[in-house]
Enzyme design. Structure first.
Site, short mmCIF file in Angstrom:
data_model
loop_
_atom_site.label_atom_id
_atom_site.label_comp_id
_atom_site.label_asym_id
_atom_site.label_seq_id
_atom_site.Cartn_x
_atom_site.Cartn_y
_atom_site.Cartn_z
N GLU A 284 -1.86 9.57 4.66
CA GLU A 284 -1.48 9.79 6.04
C GLU A 284 0.01 10.17 6.11
O GLU A 284 0.34 11.33 6.15
CB GLU A 284 -1.80 8.55 6.89
CG GLU A 284 -1.71 8.84 8.38
CD GLU A 284 -2.63 7.97 9.22
OE1 GLU A 284 -3.29 7.08 8.69
OE2 GLU A 284 -2.67 8.20 10.44
N GLU B 10 0.63 -3.13 9.46
CA GLU B 10 0.00 -2.35 10.53
C GLU B 10 -0.78 -3.26 11.48
O GLU B 10 -0.84 -3.02 12.68
CB GLU B 10 -0.96 -1.34 9.89
CG GLU B 10 -1.72 -0.48 10.87
CD GLU B 10 -2.55 0.59 10.17
OE1 GLU B 10 -2.93 0.38 9.01
OE2 GLU B 10 -2.79 1.64 10.79
C1 BGC Z 1 -1.71 5.67 12.46
C2 BGC Z 1 -0.94 5.07 13.58
C3 BGC Z 1 -1.10 5.90 14.79
C4 BGC Z 1 -2.54 5.80 15.13
C5 BGC Z 1 -2.88 6.48 16.40
C6 BGC Z 1 -3.14 5.69 12.83
O1 BGC Z 1 -3.90 6.32 11.87
O2 BGC Z 1 -1.49 5.03 11.27
O3 BGC Z 1 0.12 4.35 13.33
O4 BGC Z 1 -0.24 5.65 15.82
O5 BGC Z 1 -3.34 6.26 14.07
O6 BGC Z 1 -4.11 6.22 16.70
#
Ligand code: BGC
Length: 911
Positions: free
Chosen positions: A493, A762
């Site tokens: 990501e 997270e």
């Molecule tokens: C990310 C986030 C992001 C989110 C939005 C994720 O995959 O890691 O931090 O803001 O998606 O939905």
């Protein structure tokens, strides 16, 4: 986020505790566009800043004079000045526009400044600083060509990095030489065998189709008579794997390089060299390099001597010339990532699965540097992980499809030192496979790489878990400020998620100077913004999505943060069109009823979820969030328009935001002040974005407090969390805010700390109390969003607060708060005007408060007592200092002070 506007105190400012040294007011820390002596600036009117120092207190600048010349002698002799500002009567000492004639490309100018103080006393001229322009006329690139290897066809996997070289001979003595260079891909540059600059991942990540940054390097001392220039270009963000579905080559199939070398000789003649068709290319030891997957390096394919003069290049091929555009080349806006520090292993051990693993003790970003030995043909594999599983084994499932592995293929049995070139990893643990022995600690290093931001903030207190939380916030920032603000640095990501950036921006700006970092990113945000005003969910944008509330609002909130912290008006001017487009988009979607409904939003992302049958989790209606942000952003836009002199616009946005507020009340607020989503986040939004009628605020505050009390924990996700403690404090419930902060059980900020976290997770329960993990689909251990609590720790516990009327801490508030059982807290912040310190401790019933107010600023100090008889300042009773004006407000004593160092003591503090 919302602060009550502190009343302007009109008390006289009188010196006390003044040292009697007669000293002039001197100037230090000169900067141009936030940088010290920068080269390669392509802004025609760059802004100059300085700080004031004096041995005396109560220092205010009342005027300044800047002078600029071509060389230091002219400056000292006040001769042939390029520009002199003359004496300008103002207290402004930051971000002053250079208003002299435009500079030519590569022109270096030297500058000094002197200031007058409050007694109209003139200080000495400052030290000399300089800045040097970059390429001011883009046509200079016309003669340079984009060079590349022959077409490699469709890119389905990472291909070997490309090596380019060129030799040239110079016959005269060199006075000055620069190289301006950039790449399609990421590159490393060498001249005469030496690495040029210490940048990683140059040219950084921008919205490449719209602009690519070039770098400027001073190569005066590198060049000699016979020279060789060598470049390695890898896939990087340009052609490597990016985002999902194994996507590659998002910006282009072909790597490339372009450069202009500009040489001035001692005889005042000059010469320029450019990339052209006479350059050669080859492939070498970097077999593949990929940000997500890692790098494969084959020592058997090394090109020994390839970047020094005299190398036999007969096997190299002629480069191809690419027709790519050049008029989108711009100077580097923020310093590129570089090696910031090295970490040594804490432990080298075998896991239960008998794997050789090294613990660096800190979840970090960068790469391993290893000193190893083996035999010809051996492959040594280095893999990276953030955590071990509950059995103590190396765990990589949460990296999803990112291979995050570096492979080294050895060519003989000599010891080698390896570190990859064009990849980075997010890790605390390294696994090494293919070694026949256990390495020593000294053989392994974790190389920490991120954008080099000046450290501006420090927070410490008497609780070691809270200090670890602060450390985790800082590391979360280091690890995710790698040229763009990313969500996470380890899995497949690592993208510039706008929502994450938005919620964390204020905390980020306490810890490090992020002015140029966000400036660069926001420029890409405007460029990638959709025609209809939607702001992409990630910037630079390589996905489809755009327009989610709280994510797209980064367009307004992040520049607003930069303005508030650094006083940067230019960013408001430059981003205004983008902000306006976003608000107009919401306005359009909301229609005549001013109610925005039924669009796609992420909502209060990753909010607390529960399996309890009587409570299903804290889901806040997404449309409620959307309309709250609509109100907030249009209100901010109204303030911004006013600040940059667009008064008519300002009125328009204010009217709009008032209408949105009315519609919000009508739709989401009951007559008794309840919200239709009875969640912490809903109340937080309503209270902090001013969405309630005056008479219902108290009730809403009660409902919020009731909810927090009911659960005894937070239930917020990405959207609510940054507002949680600050809003509780605002409504007079510091007790609850501290309770949430100090809580150690899930869900809380300290829960991950008790589980050994060294970065912000997270999810509130990335690792569950029983040691199992959250779902692998989304379980990063390095996401900074929840670290947005940092802002409250600085401004509420330590008490360093912005005054909303005075950006850049020109006048600020010191308002410390004791709570949560803390006996000590200290905040330091290096503001644009100098260092602010706010340090308190509770000792034997005394509250001892030590503060520093930098020269040319002032502060409203709010002391936690209502009894003036208990207060001394610098050992004198406050009531006996005639010229100190103080008054009582809400059980506090408030005073207004000019610059200086002060020690307050409040007796009978705990009585
Ligand atoms: C990310 C986030 C992001 C989110 C939005 C994720 O995959 O890691 O931090 O803001 O998606 O939905």
């Amino acid at each position: 986020m919302k602060k009550t506007i502190s009343k302007i105190l009109l008390s006289l400012v009188i010196p006390f505790g003044v040292s009697h040294v007669i000293a002039q007011t001197a100037v230090y820390d000169l900067s141009c566009e936030y940088r010290k002596n920068p080269i390669g600036i392509d802004i025609s009117n760059p802004r100059l800043s300085w700080k004031l120092k004096s041995e005396k207190d109560n220092i205010q600048q009342t005027a300044y004079e800047i002078r600029v010349a071509d060389n230091k002698n002219d400056l000292y002799n006040n001769k042939n000045l390029i520009w002199s500002s003359g004496k300008v009567n103002t207290s402004q000492s930051i971000l002053i526009d250079y208003n002299g004639p435009s500079l030519e490309s590569g022109q270096r100018v030297y500058w000094q400044v002197r200031v007058w103080d409050q007694n109209n006393k003139k200080g000495p001229w400052s030290e000399v600083a300089f800045w040097e322009s970059g390429i001011m006329d883009k046509s200079a690139w016309n003669k340079a060509s984009w060079i590349s290897a022959q077409n490699e066809g469709k890119i389905e996997k990472s291909l070997p990095s490309q090596y380019y070289r060129k030799e040239f001979t110079l016959n005269k003595k060199i006075k000055r030489a620069r190289i301006y260079s950039t790449a399609l891909g990421v590159y490393m540059l060498y001249i005469n065998g030496k690495r040029i600059g210490d940048d990683y991942f140059a040219p950084g990540w921008t919205s490449y189709n719209k602009r690519i940054q070039y770098q400027t390097y001073d190569i005066t001392n590198i060049l000699s008579k016979d020279n060789a220039i060598g470049v390695i270009v890898g896939d990087g963000w340009y052609r490597g794997r990016l985002a999902w579905q194994n996507k590659r080559a998002i910006y282009g199939n072909r790597l490339g390089f372009i450069a202009c070398i500009d040489i001035e000789y001692n005889d005042n003649t000059s010469e320029k060299f450019y990339t052209d068709s006479t350059w050669k290319y080859s492939y070498g030891p970097i077999i593949s390099s990929d940000i997500y997957n890692g790098e494969v390096y084959d020592y058997n394919k090394e090109l020994t001597g390839w970047n020094v003069y005299g190398y036999d290049e007969t096997k190299w091929q002629n480069v191809d010339i690419l027709n790519n555009q050049k008029n989108h080349l711009i100077a580097t806006v923020t310093d590129l990532p570089r090696e910031i520090m090295e970490l040594s292993p804490e432990k080298i051990f075998k896991t239960p699965k008998k794997e050789l693993v090294i613990d660096l003790g800190q979840n970090m970003v960068g790469m391993a540097k290893v000193k190893i030995k083996g035999n010809k043909g051996d492959t040594v594999k280095i893999s990276y992980a953030e955590v071990l599983d509950k059995n103590g084994n190396f765990y990589t499932a949460n990296l999803r499809s990112a291979k995050a592995t570096d492979c080294i293929i050895l060519k003989d049995n000599k010891e080698i030192t390896f570190q990859p070139h064009f990849t980075f990893h997010g890790f605390r643990y390294i696994k090494i496979e293919g070694l026949k022995y256990i390495p020593e600690k000294d053989d392994i290093r974790g190389i920490v790489i991120h954008s080099p931001m000046e450290r501006t903030g420090y927070f410490t207190c008497s609780d070691s878990l809270v200090n670890q939380l602060q450390s985790n916030i800082e590391w979360g920032q280091r690890d995710n400020f790698l040229d763009v603000p990313t969500d996470c640095p380890q899995r497949d990501e690592r993208l510039g998620w706008t929502g994450d950036a938005q919620v964390f921006s204020m905390t980020a700006a306490y810890n490090f100077n992020v002015a140029t970092f966000y400036t660069k990113w926001l420029q890409d945000l405007s460029l990638d913004q959709k025609e209809n005003g939607k702001v992409p969910h990630i910037v630079p944008n390589v996905l489809e999505g755009a327009g989610s509330t709280a994510w797209s609002d980064a367009a307004i909130i992040v520049p607003w943060t930069v303005y508030r912290i650094y006083g940067d008006k230019r960013i408001l001017v430059n981003q205004y069109e983008s902000m306006k487009k976003w608000v107009e988009y919401m306005e359009h979607r909301a229609g005549k009823k001013y109610l925005w409904q039924n669009d796609y939003h992420f909502g209060d992302w990753l909010a607390y979820a529960s399996t309890r049958s009587d409570y299903t989790g804290a889901t806040t209606e997404k449309d409620l969030i959307a309309n709250a942000y609509f109100r907030y952003s249009s209100l901010l836009l109204s303030r911004i328009a006013m600040i940059i002199g667009k008064t008519d616009d300002s009125k328009r946005w204010l009217d709009l935001s008032e209408n949105v507020k009315k519609a919000f009340i009508n739709e989401y607020v009951t007559p008794s002040g309840r919200l239709v989503s009875n969640t912490q986040t809903a109340y937080l939004l309503a209270l902090s974005f001013d969405l309630l009628p005056e008479h219902l605020k108290k009730n809403a505050a009660k409902y919020l407090a009731k909810d927090v009390n009911k659960f005894k924990h937070l239930t917020t996700g990405f959207v609510g969390t940054p507002l949680l403690c600050s809003t509780l404090s605002e409504i007079g419930r510091d007790d609850l805010a501290f309770m949430l902060l100090m809580r150690k059980k899930y869900p809380s900020w300290l829960y991950p700390v008790t589980m050994g976290a060294t970065t912000i997770w997270e999810r509130w329960d990335g690792i569950k109390p029983d040691g199992t993990f959250q779902t692998i689909g989304m379980n990063s251990f390095n996401h900074y969003s929840y670290g947005a609590i940092g802002e409250w720790m600085y401004n509420r516990i330590a008490g360093i607060c912005l005054n909303p009327e005075f950006p850049a801490y020109k006048r600020f508030t010191l308002n410390p708060h004791v709570g949560g059982g803390l006996t000590y807290a200290r905040g330091e912040f290096e503001s644009m005007h100098g260092k602010i310190v706010s340090d308190w401790k509770v000792e034997d019933n005394n509250f001892i408060y030590t503060v520093t107010i930098p020269a040319n600023t002032s502060a409203d100090v709010i002391l936690p007592t209502d009894n003036e008889n208990d207060i001394t300042v610098n050992n004198k009773k406050i009531i006996q200092i005639k010229n100190i004006k103080y008054y009582k407000e809400n059980n506090n004593i408030k005073l207004y002070l000019m610059s200086g160092n002060y020690i307050f003591k409040i007796q009978n503090f705990n009585k």
